[in-house]
Motif scaffolding. Structure first.
Motif, PDB file in Angstrom:
ATOM      1  N   PRO A  84       0.828  -1.206   0.000  1.00  0.00           N
ATOM      2  CA  PRO A  84       0.000   0.000   0.000  1.00  0.00           C
ATOM      3  C   PRO A  84       0.859   1.251   0.000  1.00  0.00           C
ATOM      4  O   PRO A  84       1.904   1.293   0.636  1.00  0.00           O
ATOM      5  CB  PRO A  84      -0.788  -0.127   1.310  1.00  0.00           C
ATOM      6  N   SER A 130      -0.377   4.096   4.705  1.00  0.00           N
ATOM      7  CA  SER A 130      -0.653   3.079   5.705  1.00  0.00           C
ATOM      8  C   SER A 130      -1.637   3.637   6.726  1.00  0.00           C
ATOM      9  O   SER A 130      -2.042   4.811   6.649  1.00  0.00           O
ATOM     10  CB  SER A 130       0.640   2.622   6.382  1.00  0.00           C
ATOM     11  N   ARG A 177      -4.799   6.297   6.569  1.00  0.00           N
ATOM     12  CA  ARG A 177      -4.688   7.065   5.323  1.00  0.00           C
ATOM     13  C   ARG A 177      -4.836   6.221   4.063  1.00  0.00           C
ATOM     14  O   ARG A 177      -4.933   6.744   2.967  1.00  0.00           O
ATOM     15  CB  ARG A 177      -3.337   7.792   5.296  1.00  0.00           C
ATOM     16  N   GLN A 178      -4.812   4.913   4.209  1.00  0.00           N
ATOM     17  CA  GLN A 178      -4.865   4.063   3.016  1.00  0.00           C
ATOM     18  C   GLN A 178      -6.316   3.810   2.594  1.00  0.00           C
ATOM     19  O   GLN A 178      -7.232   3.870   3.404  1.00  0.00           O
ATOM     20  CB  GLN A 178      -4.182   2.727   3.285  1.00  0.00           C
ATOM     21  N   GLY A 179      -6.471   3.526   1.322  1.00  0.00           N
ATOM     22  CA  GLY A 179      -7.765   3.091   0.797  1.00  0.00           C
ATOM     23  C   GLY A 179      -8.902   4.049   1.118  1.00  0.00           C
ATOM     24  O   GLY A 179      -9.939   3.648   1.640  1.00  0.00           O
ATOM     25  N   ARG A 208     -13.298  10.636   7.237  1.00  0.00           N
ATOM     26  CA  ARG A 208     -13.043   9.360   7.910  1.00  0.00           C
ATOM     27  C   ARG A 208     -12.702   9.604   9.382  1.00  0.00           C
ATOM     28  O   ARG A 208     -13.214   8.944  10.273  1.00  0.00           O
ATOM     29  CB  ARG A 208     -11.906   8.617   7.194  1.00  0.00           C
ATOM     30  N   GLN A 228     -11.213  -1.859   3.555  1.00  0.00           N
ATOM     31  CA  GLN A 228     -11.072  -1.102   4.811  1.00  0.00           C
ATOM     32  C   GLN A 228      -9.594  -0.866   5.114  1.00  0.00           C
ATOM     33  O   GLN A 228      -8.737  -1.676   4.754  1.00  0.00           O
ATOM     34  CB  GLN A 228     -11.759  -1.877   5.937  1.00  0.00           C
ATOM     35  N   PRO A 229      -9.304   0.239   5.801  1.00  0.00           N
ATOM     36  CA  PRO A 229      -7.895   0.587   6.014  1.00  0.00           C
ATOM     37  C   PRO A 229      -7.253  -0.291   7.084  1.00  0.00           C
ATOM     38  O   PRO A 229      -7.472  -0.079   8.276  1.00  0.00           O
ATOM     39  CB  PRO A 229      -7.963   2.050   6.480  1.00  0.00           C
ATOM     40  N   ASP A 252      -3.404  -2.552   7.810  1.00  0.00           N
ATOM     41  CA  ASP A 252      -2.064  -2.886   7.312  1.00  0.00           C
ATOM     42  C   ASP A 252      -1.788  -4.386   7.411  1.00  0.00           C
ATOM     43  O   ASP A 252      -0.908  -4.907   6.734  1.00  0.00           O
ATOM     44  CB  ASP A 252      -1.014  -2.107   8.118  1.00  0.00           C
TER      45      ASP A 252
END
Ligand code: FES
Length: 579
Positions: free
Chosen positions: A12, A15, A18-20, A34, A122-123, A125
């Motif tokens: 990604p 991370s 902040r991702q997706g 979010r 969904q965010p 890791d």
């Protein structure tokens, strides 16, 4: 095994939270929104700046096997937080064997798709996948393979054994055995009622070497879960410690963005899993599941290779249904690591595991338990060869499977007259008819019970002996079908005949009165009918009518896209990502 494609996932770019991001055309606004919403949960900015570990919640009132999932989630969360990451629990489909109509296998791919897409969307890791009841671990491994985000699998663990009138028993080999006795009139109505309270006495999965236990061992062998995670009883404090450790590990993997499932589940790891499957006398279902998981990563599992492993690797684990003990005994004997020690010459011990160790290090650390009798040595095996064999012949051009360790030895080479049931409904209508023309040395054939035919390839392959023969004391007969069977079942049962009858496989052409040869030593399954006659029957064959509901929705998707047993019964569009 055939070649492996690279999975298309990339690390990604962002991370944590902040991702997706959800797409609003303004990334800054997406993140702001979010954060605004998650702060409703009382999170601080410090918490929201941490790497995120997703945790699947598969607890359900309809899934008593997963009764300990809430406790496991708390322990995983503790581990994640001790390691400085943020745990986020999210629900997925949960499937229990006895609560899934028409059959849990029908829903496995739905759970795999749900789990894959919720991890992707969904965010997070990394993710801890908590599952156990038969189809759940396969679905989660399929999802992990496809999304290829760092993942630790945490099985819920097996139940403890039950006791009845001085006998140790458990789900579900003894469920079947005692039900068979009840049908035969040798076990009373009172006793069958009372024993229903003893067969599954605790939370956790079936404690014989059924599909759940088999998949637990496979999770360990593949390196996707911690050592001991397949066999530690569901109710023991050790399992909570495993959960905490899995959380810590997932937090570290979140930070490192690895290792990824595609780096752990390599061709060699799948070969190791097939080897352990033979050595534990595991469930036939696991072969279908491993085929599906491997296919997601571009690895083709070939039936002949599995059979060849079985000719070399003995069954060493003395567990029901192939032996006498239960999972808690296997665990206290040293579990899967100790088993792998006995077959290490057949394993690629250089394979990596999620814990960062090689399989060699896992095996070297196995607990040595003096005088244990559950895990045998190759010099003193339960069976000198593996638990399963692959059959071919004009009745199964793409293969069929038999768990010969759970079969009657005298029936492994046999020619007999076919008695055919056209469907599960036909079996239900005629199987116990006192007028049914059937003898103990006949071969029972059930068709239209495969992936499309049933639908969902139910665990109907170990269908009951006709009542009049059961009452006369017949305990086993050869049964052939395109269905699966429970890993807890026993008998001379030929399964997974491919292609299935509903798509015109040769099983569709068998008539009552035909003769069939089963020759397990030579891996043959032959219908003794001339090729000309079979061709004539093929021309006259018509496909069974469509199942109600198959014109829409998930049932429609299943019918249109499900693959055959030798391809893992996955959907045709869920193969590996393109290079
Ligand atoms: Fe859940 Fe057997 S019914 S594992």
């Amino acid at each position: 095994m055939a070649s492996r494609k690279k999975n298309g996932s990339e690390p990604p770019k962002a991370s944590g939270l902040r991702q997706g991001l959800a797409t609003y055309g303004d990334a800054g606004f997406s993140l702001f929104l979010r954060k605004a919403f998650i702060k409703a949960g009382g999170y601080s900015d410090d918490a929201l700046d941490r790497p995120i570990v997703g945790i699947t919640n598969t607890a359900s009132d309809f899934n008593p096997c997963h009764g300990n999932v809430p406790d496991l989630i708390e322990a995983v969360k503790r581990g994640v937080m001790l390691a400085g990451a943020l745990p986020m629990v999210f629900p997925t489909v949960s499937i229990h064997e006895s609560f899934s109509h028409p059959t849990s296998m029908f829903l496995r791919n739905l759970m795999a798709m749900d789990t894959e897409e919720m991890i992707r969307a969904q965010p997070m890791d990394s993710v801890v996948l908590i599952g156990g009841c038969d189809k759940t671990l396969p679905a989660q491994l399929m999802a992990a393979a496809s999304v290829d985000r760092p993942a630790v699998v945490l099985p819920v663990g097996p139940m403890l054994v039950g006791h009845f009138k001085g006998e140790v028993l458990g789900a579900c080999t003894d469920c079947r055995r005692l039900w068979g006795q009840y049908r035969a009139g040798t076990f009373s109505q009172d006793d069958i009622e009372r024993v229903s309270e003893r067969l599954a006495p605790t939370k956790g999965t079936c404690m014989v070497m059924g599909t759940a236990s088999t998949m637990g061992c496979i999770v360990e062998t593949l390196g996707m879960g911690l050592p001991g995670s397949g066999s530690t009883p569901a109710t023991h404090s050790d399992r909570l410690r495993l959960a905490e450790q899995s959380g810590k590990l997932a937090a570290e993997m979140a930070r490192q963005h690895g290792p990824r499932p595609s780096e752990i589940m390599t061709e060699a790891a799948f070969r190791n899993a097939l080897t352990v499957l033979q050595a534990i006398g595991g469930s036939t279902n696991a072969l279908v599941h491993l085929t599906a998981i491997a296919r997601r990563l571009g690895v083709a599992i070939e039936l002949e290779q599995f059979d060849a492993i079985g000719r070399k690797v003995p069954v060493l684990v003395d567990l029901k249904p192939s032996g006498d003990h239960y999972m808690e005994h296997f665990h206290w004997a040293g579990g899967n690591s100790r088993l792998m020690q006995e077959i290490r010459d057949h394993l690629d011990v250089s394979c990596r595991t999620v814990a960062g160790k090689t399989l060699k290090e896992v095996i070297d650390a196995a607990e040595i338990v003096p005088n244990q009798t559950v895990i045998r040595t190759p010099a003193n095996p339960i069976k000198p060869t593996g638990g399963m064999a692959v059959l071919r012949g004009n009745l199964a051009p793409r293969g069929a499977v038999i768990k010969h360790t759970a079969a009657t030895p005298a029936l492994l080479t046999h020619t007999g007259r076919a008695v055919v049931f056209d469907s599960l409904a036909d079996l239900a209508a005629r199987g116990d008819d006192p007028e049914l023309d059937v003898k103990a040395d006949d071969i029972l054939v059930l068709r239209n019970a495969g992936p499309k035919g049933a639908p969902g390839m139910p665990e109907a392959g170990s269908f009951p002996i006709p009542m009049k023969l059961a009452r006369a004391g017949v305990k086993d007969m050869i049964r052939i079908s395109d269905a699966r069977m429970s890993g807890t079942a026993f008998g001379t049962i030929v399964l997974h005949v491919a292609p299935e009858s509903a798509v015109g496989g040769p099983l569709a052409l068998v008539k009552t009165g035909d003769r069939i040869t089963l020759d397990v030593p030579n891996r043959k399954l032959e219908l003794l009918v001339s090729a000309d006659e079979l061709e004539k029957r093929r021309k006259a064959w018509t496909a069974p009518p469509a199942h109600p509901g198959s014109d829409r929705g998930y049932t429609g998707l299943f019918h249109r896209t499900v693959l055959q047993a030798d391809e893992g019964v996955d959907f045709d569009f869920l193969g590996p990502a393109a290079d």
